[in-house]
Write a protein that holds these residues in place. Structure first.
Motif, PDB file in Angstrom:
ATOM      1  N   GLN A 171       0.333  -0.992   0.171  1.00  0.00           N
ATOM      2  CA  GLN A 171      -0.057  -0.019   0.372  1.00  0.00           C
ATOM      3  C   GLN A 171       0.872   1.178   0.152  1.00  0.00           C
ATOM      4  N   TYR A 172       0.396   2.488  -1.195  1.00  0.00           N
ATOM      5  CA  TYR A 172       1.622   3.825  -1.240  1.00  0.00           C
ATOM      6  C   TYR A 172       1.048   4.366  -0.528  1.00  0.00           C
ATOM      7  N   ASN A 173       1.217   4.474   0.980  1.00  0.00           N
ATOM      8  CA  ASN A 173       0.074   5.660   1.577  1.00  0.00           C
ATOM      9  C   ASN A 173       0.413   7.220   1.953  1.00  0.00           C
ATOM     10  N   LYS A 174      -0.260   8.078   1.984  1.00  0.00           N
ATOM     11  CA  LYS A 174      -0.406   9.757   1.935  1.00  0.00           C
ATOM     12  C   LYS A 174      -0.008   9.922   0.321  1.00  0.00           C
ATOM     13  N   ARG A 175      -0.936   9.709  -0.109  1.00  0.00           N
ATOM     14  CA  ARG A 175      -0.693   9.800  -1.981  1.00  0.00           C
ATOM     15  C   ARG A 175      -1.246  11.018  -1.929  1.00  0.00           C
ATOM     16  N   PRO A 193      -0.355  -7.018  -5.659  1.00  0.00           N
ATOM     17  CA  PRO A 193      -0.679  -6.232  -6.162  1.00  0.00           C
ATOM     18  C   PRO A 193      -0.300  -5.175  -4.304  1.00  0.00           C
ATOM     19  N   SER A 194      -0.598  -4.325  -5.536  1.00  0.00           N
ATOM     20  CA  SER A 194      -0.399  -3.058  -4.826  1.00  0.00           C
ATOM     21  C   SER A 194      -1.446  -1.522  -4.787  1.00  0.00           C
ATOM     22  N   PHE A 195      -1.395  -0.732  -4.028  1.00  0.00           N
ATOM     23  CA  PHE A 195      -2.801  -0.275  -3.861  1.00  0.00           C
ATOM     24  C   PHE A 195      -2.179   1.743  -3.386  1.00  0.00           C
ATOM     25  N   GLU A 196      -2.478   2.969  -4.012  1.00  0.00           N
ATOM     26  CA  GLU A 196      -2.652   4.008  -3.588  1.00  0.00           C
ATOM     27  C   GLU A 196      -3.498   4.184  -2.749  1.00  0.00           C
ATOM     28  N   ALA A 197      -3.091   4.942  -1.706  1.00  0.00           N
ATOM     29  CA  ALA A 197      -3.764   4.955  -0.206  1.00  0.00           C
ATOM     30  C   ALA A 197      -4.175   6.413   0.157  1.00  0.00           C
ATOM     31  N   VAL A 198      -4.712   6.992   0.882  1.00  0.00           N
ATOM     32  CA  VAL A 198      -5.120   8.020   1.797  1.00  0.00           C
ATOM     33  C   VAL A 198      -5.580   7.847   3.178  1.00  0.00           C
ATOM     34  N   VAL A 218      -8.005   2.315   1.808  1.00  0.00           N
ATOM     35  CA  VAL A 218      -8.058   1.307   2.629  1.00  0.00           C
ATOM     36  C   VAL A 218      -8.545   0.151   2.640  1.00  0.00           C
ATOM     37  N   PHE A 219      -9.613   0.215   2.580  1.00  0.00           N
ATOM     38  CA  PHE A 219     -10.466  -1.347   2.253  1.00  0.00           C
ATOM     39  C   PHE A 219      -9.921  -2.785   0.657  1.00  0.00           C
ATOM     40  N   ALA A 220      -9.447  -1.708  -0.141  1.00  0.00           N
ATOM     41  CA  ALA A 220      -8.944  -2.413  -0.936  1.00  0.00           C
ATOM     42  C   ALA A 220      -8.129  -3.918  -0.820  1.00  0.00           C
TER      43      ALA A 220
END
Length: 192
Positions: free
Chosen positions: A139-143, A164-169, A176-178
């Motif tokens: 998870q790549y947070n703070k986008r 699998p990777s996800f962009e997140a805030v 978050v749920f993805a």
């Protein structure tokens, strides 16, 4: 390792959120806690320092209901991000079924992300595990911040396995749920 009780038809899985200090691991669990009904989740336990940083771990139990006739429960944990708590990080990885590596997208955090990922691999090796043997997602947070690395740069530096990777805030709940759904699915697929 997932605990499967055939007599009571119950499966218990452990998912660990790993990453740098102040990267958003606790924020992920706090958002999940706030969004789910009390019947699905238990109480969130958080051991934080005076500066709100995780001292030992955060813990959030989830009841996913019935999956193929088994009552399925997930226990979500975070590790402390600070380097001085490596013994705690290692201990929390014991018995892990799935991992979410939460990377801080800010440019100045890239090296810390790389070091934390390597640290996670070293700690997994203490249990005879590798990133090829444990389901995990990134998870790549703070986008939402202005000084973030491009998605492609994060992928190049942190995702050499193509998981699998996800962009997140996480503070707003975006991604978050993805992320949770992807790691949960990977863990359950590993069991079947």
């Amino acid at each position: 390792m997932a605990l499967i009780n055939y007599a009571s038809r119950e499966i218990n899985c452990k998912i660990v959120y790993y990453g740098t200090g102040l990267g958003g691991k606790t924020t992920n669990l706090e958002y999940i806690f706030k969004q789910l009904a009390p019947g699905i989740r238990g109480e969130m336990i958080s051991l934080a320092t005076e500066t709100e940083r995780t001292l030992f771990f955060d813990f959030l139990p989830l009841d996913l209901g019935s999956v193929q006739g088994f009552k399925t429960k997930f226990s979500l944990y975070t590790v402390p991000g600070q380097v001085e708590y490596n013994a705690s990080r290692k201990l929390i990885l014991n018995g892990v079924d799935g991992i979410v590596f939460v990377a801080d997208s800010q440019t100045e955090k890239m090296q810390e992300n790389i070091e934390s990922l390597r640290n996670m691999e070293e700690n997994l090796a203490e249990y005879g595990l590798t990133l090829d043997s444990v389901p995990y997602v990134l998870q790549y947070n703070k986008r939402d911040l202005p000084n973030v690395n491009a998605f492609e740069d994060l992928e190049s530096a942190l995702n050499d396995r193509g998981v699998p990777s996800f962009e997140a805030v996480a503070v707003e709940g975006s991604g978050v749920f993805a992320t949770l759904k992807a790691v949960s699915k990977a863990v359950l697929n590993r069991l079947s």
